[in-house]
Design an enzyme around this catalytic site. Structure first.
Site, PDB file in Angstrom:
ATOM      1  N   HIS A   1     -10.815 -14.059  -3.696  1.00 28.71           N
ATOM      2  CA  HIS A   1     -11.406 -12.772  -3.315  1.00 28.71           C
ATOM      3  C   HIS A   1     -12.819 -12.630  -3.876  1.00 28.71           C
ATOM      4  CE1 HIS A   1     -11.866  -8.591  -2.355  1.00 28.71           C
ATOM      5  NE2 HIS A   1     -11.923  -8.232  -3.630  1.00 28.71           N
TER       6      HIS A   1
ATOM      7  N   HIS B   1     -13.791   1.583  -6.109  1.00 28.35           N
ATOM      8  CA  HIS B   1     -13.926   0.295  -5.424  1.00 28.35           C
ATOM      9  C   HIS B   1     -13.469   0.419  -3.971  1.00 28.35           C
ATOM     10  CE1 HIS B   1     -14.552  -4.015  -5.545  1.00 28.35           C
ATOM     11  NE2 HIS B   1     -13.324  -4.256  -5.094  1.00 28.35           N
TER      12      HIS B   1
ATOM     13  N   HIS C   1      -1.794  -2.589   5.559  1.00 27.73           N
ATOM     14  CA  HIS C   1      -1.832  -1.124   5.574  1.00 27.73           C
ATOM     15  C   HIS C   1      -3.238  -0.605   5.287  1.00 27.73           C
ATOM     16  CE1 HIS C   1       2.532   0.029   5.719  1.00 27.73           C
ATOM     17  NE2 HIS C   1       2.608  -1.282   5.544  1.00 27.73           N
TER      18      HIS C   1
ATOM     19  N   GLU D   1       3.523   9.723  -3.650  1.00 27.49           N
ATOM     20  CA  GLU D   1       3.972   9.179  -2.368  1.00 27.49           C
ATOM     21  C   GLU D   1       4.205  10.278  -1.346  1.00 27.49           C
ATOM     22  OE1 GLU D   1       5.567   6.791   0.734  1.00 27.49           O
ATOM     23  OE2 GLU D   1       4.111   6.502  -0.865  1.00 27.49           O
TER      24      GLU D   1
ATOM     25  N   HIS E   1       1.011  11.804  -0.081  1.00 29.28           N
ATOM     26  CA  HIS E   1       0.398  10.907   0.903  1.00 29.28           C
ATOM     27  C   HIS E   1       1.043  11.089   2.264  1.00 29.28           C
ATOM     28  CE1 HIS E   1      -0.147   6.644   2.585  1.00 29.28           C
ATOM     29  NE2 HIS E   1      -1.291   7.270   2.697  1.00 29.28           N
TER      30      HIS E   1
END
Length: 304
Positions: free
Chosen positions: A209, A275, A121, A57, A60
């Site tokens: 999805h 992905h 996000h 975190e 990032h």
């Protein structure tokens, strides 16, 4: 100054790609709470105690901070030395999406947010990356948009609808991750051994999805066939549509591999990152096609 501006534009595109990939990593490893409720500090410290979640975190956050500084410099250089209006729009879009995303990220740490909001996000990161990619292309031959033929209105509409719909599919994928619904469908292409499973809970989210992703594949296939039929093989519209088709096929297959890798944490994390990276490339190509449709029979000089 053009070379310097080009370097910073390339750094901005790479930086936004890195932010996007690291954001997906934070979500996949559930490290979003790795710094507790503190922002911009991490667990009340400038340099937190080492744990895997806090490291992911905080890394990032650090990358977002560095890339933001690069964007500030790029913004100045583009508005000071580049004459092209589209370059100014691209860098403005990148900065705006980055600021919104950073603000939402801070709020997500301080105040709990729903999965519907958290899923935005990744979408904002994707838009920021697309804008930065288009800016970097301005300084390459691909960004010189001279057109010597008329682009049909129907084809323009098809391109834009496909790009917008792809964003919807991306949002659904991010929603799957943030609701931790990936396990709702075991197996691929069947879902829990059924063609149409019970559409409730995590199963309904994942199956929605999957159907949306399949429809996106057919949309891009149709887009490519139309481009190939209407334009010459050397046309950028044909090349862009072909690469979009290749990438959406890779995206569908990578989604299958993600499902098959469930149960192996390392493989699941790695395939999930692949992905996310593929969809970023796909969305970038579709945005480039959208820009091409805006330069119908319009010449554009090299950036000054």
């Amino acid at each position: 100054m053009q070379k310097l501006t080009q370097r910073f534009a390339n750094l901005s595109a790479f930086g936004m790609f890195l932010i996007l990939a690291m954001g997906a990593l934070v979500t996949k490893t559930e490290a979003g709470r790795g710094c507790g409720d503190d922002w911009p500090l991490c667990n009340g410290k400038l340099i937190p105690a080492y744990t895997i979640s806090s490291f992911i975190e905080y890394s990032h956050r650090l990358v977002v901070g560095i890339v933001t500084l690069i964007l500030v410099v790029t913004f100045y250089l583009v508005f000071r030395y580049v004459k092209r209006a589209d370059a100014k729009w691209f860098i403005s879009g990148t900065v705006l999406m980055t600021l919104i995303q950073a603000g939402m990220g801070a709020m997500a740490v301080i105040w709990p947010q729903s999965s519907l909001v958290l899923a935005l996000h990744f979408g904002l990161s994707l838009l920021a990356f697309a804008f930065a990619l288009l800016l970097s292309l301005v300084f390459t031959p691909l960004g010189q948009y001279q057109q010597d033929r008329k682009i049909r209105t129907g084809f323009k509409v098809l391109v834009w609808i496909t790009a917008i719909y792809s964003y919807v599919v991306v949002y659904l994928g991010a929603f799957v991750r943030h609701t931790v619904s990936s396990g709702g469908c075991s197996g691929w292409p069947l879902c829990n051994g059924e063609v149409i499973p019970e559409l409730s809970g995590a199963t309904g989210i994942v199956f929605t999805h999957r159907v949306a992703a399949l429809l996106l594949f057919f949309c891009i296939l149709f887009l490519y066939l139309q481009a190939k039929r209407q334009y010459q093989a050397s046309d950028r519209l044909v090349a862009g549509s072909k690469w979009s088709l290749i990438l959406v096929l890779m995206q569908v297959l990578s989604g299958a591999v993600v499902t098959w890798s469930m149960g192996n944490d390392v493989a699941y994390l790695f395939t999930g990152m692949i992905h996310a990276i593929i969809i970023a490339c796909l969305f970038g190509f579709l945005c480039y096609l959208c820009v091409l449709t805006l330069y119908d029979r319009k010449g554009q000089s090299h950036p000054g």
